[in-house]
Scaffold this motif. Structure first.
Motif, PDB file in Angstrom:
ATOM      1  N   THR A  44       0.700  -1.164  -0.094  1.00  0.00           N
ATOM      2  CA  THR A  44       0.055   0.061   0.224  1.00  0.00           C
ATOM      3  C   THR A  44       0.919   1.339  -0.058  1.00  0.00           C
ATOM      4  OG1 THR A  44      -1.533  -1.239   1.336  1.00  0.00           O
ATOM      5  CG2 THR A  44      -1.863   1.395   1.338  1.00  0.00           C
ATOM      6  N   PHE A  80      -8.242  13.554  -3.688  1.00  0.00           N
ATOM      7  CA  PHE A  80      -8.294  13.125  -2.350  1.00  0.00           C
ATOM      8  C   PHE A  80      -6.975  12.514  -1.835  1.00  0.00           C
ATOM      9  CE2 PHE A  80     -10.217   9.886  -4.571  1.00  0.00           C
ATOM     10  CZ  PHE A  80      -9.453   8.664  -4.043  1.00  0.00           C
ATOM     11  N   HIS A  82      -5.099   9.992   1.257  1.00  0.00           N
ATOM     12  CA  HIS A  82      -4.977   9.007   2.345  1.00  0.00           C
ATOM     13  C   HIS A  82      -3.963   9.086   3.229  1.00  0.00           C
ATOM     14  CE1 HIS A  82      -8.528   6.729   0.244  1.00  0.00           C
ATOM     15  NE2 HIS A  82      -8.984   7.835   0.758  1.00  0.00           N
ATOM     16  N   TYR A  88      -7.046   4.870   7.584  1.00  0.00           N
ATOM     17  CA  TYR A  88      -6.344   6.058   7.091  1.00  0.00           C
ATOM     18  C   TYR A  88      -7.644   6.977   7.202  1.00  0.00           C
ATOM     19  CZ  TYR A  88      -3.234   3.128   4.292  1.00  0.00           C
ATOM     20  OH  TYR A  88      -2.122   2.557   3.796  1.00  0.00           O
ATOM     21  N   GLU A  90      -8.925  10.365   5.298  1.00  0.00           N
ATOM     22  CA  GLU A  90      -9.034  11.019   4.072  1.00  0.00           C
ATOM     23  C   GLU A  90      -9.414  12.493   4.007  1.00  0.00           C
ATOM     24  OE1 GLU A  90     -11.653   9.307   0.692  1.00  0.00           O
ATOM     25  OE2 GLU A  90     -12.471  11.074   0.472  1.00  0.00           O
ATOM     26  N   LYS A 126     -12.580  11.906   6.080  1.00  0.00           N
ATOM     27  CA  LYS A 126     -13.437  10.617   6.467  1.00  0.00           C
ATOM     28  C   LYS A 126     -12.074   9.780   7.249  1.00  0.00           C
ATOM     29  CE  LYS A 126     -15.802  10.914   2.080  1.00  0.00           C
ATOM     30  NZ  LYS A 126     -16.184  10.092   0.719  1.00  0.00           N
ATOM     31  N   THR A 127     -12.820   8.613   7.687  1.00  0.00           N
ATOM     32  CA  THR A 127     -12.039   7.551   8.101  1.00  0.00           C
ATOM     33  C   THR A 127     -12.251   6.438   7.064  1.00  0.00           C
ATOM     34  OG1 THR A 127     -12.462   8.127  10.556  1.00  0.00           O
ATOM     35  CG2 THR A 127     -11.700   5.670  10.038  1.00  0.00           C
ATOM     36  N   VAL A 128     -11.024   5.920   6.665  1.00  0.00           N
ATOM     37  CA  VAL A 128     -11.040   4.926   5.325  1.00  0.00           C
ATOM     38  C   VAL A 128     -10.217   3.659   5.899  1.00  0.00           C
ATOM     39  CG1 VAL A 128     -10.229   4.270   2.895  1.00  0.00           C
ATOM     40  CG2 VAL A 128     -11.324   6.891   3.886  1.00  0.00           C
ATOM     41  N   TYR A 130      -8.657  -0.159   4.325  1.00  0.00           N
ATOM     42  CA  TYR A 130      -8.230  -0.782   2.849  1.00  0.00           C
ATOM     43  C   TYR A 130      -8.465  -2.218   3.121  1.00  0.00           C
ATOM     44  CZ  TYR A 130      -6.242   3.102   0.367  1.00  0.00           C
ATOM     45  OH  TYR A 130      -6.074   3.979  -0.388  1.00  0.00           O
ATOM     46  N   ILE A 140     -12.700  -0.443  -0.288  1.00  0.00           N
ATOM     47  CA  ILE A 140     -12.598   0.590   0.554  1.00  0.00           C
ATOM     48  C   ILE A 140     -13.647   1.036   1.225  1.00  0.00           C
ATOM     49  CG2 ILE A 140     -11.262   2.667   0.618  1.00  0.00           C
ATOM     50  CD1 ILE A 140      -9.912   1.957  -2.120  1.00  0.00           C
ATOM     51  N   ALA A 142     -15.717   3.512   3.924  1.00  0.00           N
ATOM     52  CA  ALA A 142     -15.421   5.036   4.689  1.00  0.00           C
ATOM     53  C   ALA A 142     -16.501   5.414   5.192  1.00  0.00           C
ATOM     54  CB  ALA A 142     -14.735   5.824   3.686  1.00  0.00           C
TER      55      ALA A 142
END
Length: 216
Positions: A44, A80, A82, A88, A90, A126-128, A130, A140, A142
Motif C-alpha cells: 500500500t 483526495f 489518504h 487512513y 481521507e 473521512k476514516t477509510v 483498506y 475501501i 469509509a
C-alpha cells in the motif's frame, strides 16, 4: 422524511455485511497476522491519492411545505489523499453543483417554477479502511463528514439566494469503494446535517452518489 434515515441504515448494513463476507471467505492464513500486516503495508502506498467524478441522485424532494425539487442534474469532482497506516484519514478538495427544477408556492412569487443552480466547494474528512480482497483488487469502506460551503446561487424568479439557502452545509457520509489496479469506483450515501433553507423550517437533503475515478 424518516425514509432517508432508513435508507442510510440499509446502506450502512450493506457495507458492514460486505466487509463481513470478505472476511468470512478469506482462506486460512499460514503466516502470523503481524506478518500479513507488514506485507499489506509494503503493497500500500505511504500516501495513497486519487481523483473521482460523481453524479448525485436525490432522495428527499420535498424541501419544505412550500418548496419541492422536481428534477435535478448534479455532479461533482475532486481529488483526495489518504494519510495513515491500515486505517487512513481521507482529506479532499472538490467542486460540485446542483442544477434543479424547483416548484415554489410562496405567496408573492409571480412564477411558481424555475431552474436554480447552486455551486459549492467540497471538503471531505473521512476514516477509510483498506481490505485486500484479491490480487490488485481492494475494497475501501469509509465514513465521515463533508463540509460544503456555497459559492454561488444563480439568479431566479422564485426567490432562492445565498440569503435564504444555508451557506455552510454539513453532511455525514458513508461509502463503499472498490479499486481494481488503479481504477476506482464508489457508491456513497450522503445525508445533510444542516437544513436546505436558513430562514425557515425545511428538510435536510440526502443523496446517493456514484463515482468513478483513479486511485494510486
Amino acid at each position: 422524511m424518516k425514509k432517508k434515515h432508513l435508507l442510510g441504515f440499509i446502506f450502512l448494513s450493506f457495507l458492514l455485511a460486505s466487509v463481513a463476507s470478505v472476511n468470512a471467505n478469506e482462506p486460512p492464513r499460514r503466516r502470523p497476522y503481524t506478518a500479513n500486516l507488514d506485507q499489506k503495508k509494503d503493497k500500500t502506498p505511504l500516501v495513497p491519492f486519487g481523483f473521482r467524478v460523481g453524479y448525485n441522485f436525490p432522495i428527499e424532494r420535498l424541501y419544505s411545505n412550500t418548496d419541492k425539487l422536481e428534477r435535478l442534474f448534479s455532479a461533482e469532482f475532486g481529488g483526495f489523499v489518504h494519510l495513515g497506516k491500515i486505517i487512513y484519514a481521507e482529506i479532499g478538495f472538490g467542486y460540485g453543483f446542483h442544477k434543479g427544477h424547483y416548484h415554489s408556492m410562496v405567496l408573492g412569487n409571480p412564477i411558481k417554477r424555475d431552474v436554480v443552480e447552486i455551486r459549492y466547494l467540497q471538503i471531505p474528512v473521512k476514516t477509510v479502511g483498506y481490505i485486500p480482497a484479491a490480487k490488485k483488487f481492494t475494497i475501501i469502506p469509509a465514513v465521515g463528514i463533508l463540509y460544503q460551503p456555497v459559492l454561488q446561487v444563480s439568479n431566479n424568479y422564485i426567490g432562492y439566494s445565498a440569503d435564504n439557502i444555508t451557506q455552510h452545509q454539513l453532511l455525514w457520509t458513508v461509502s463503499l469503494a472498490m479499486k481494481l489496479y488503479f481504477v476506482y469506483t464508489e457508491i456513497a450515501y450522503k445525508d445533510s446535517i444542516t437544513p436546505f433553507f436558513s430562514n425557515k423550517k425545511s428538510a435536510k437533503p440526502n443523496f446517493l452518489t456514484v463515482s468513478l475515478g483513479f486511485a494510486f
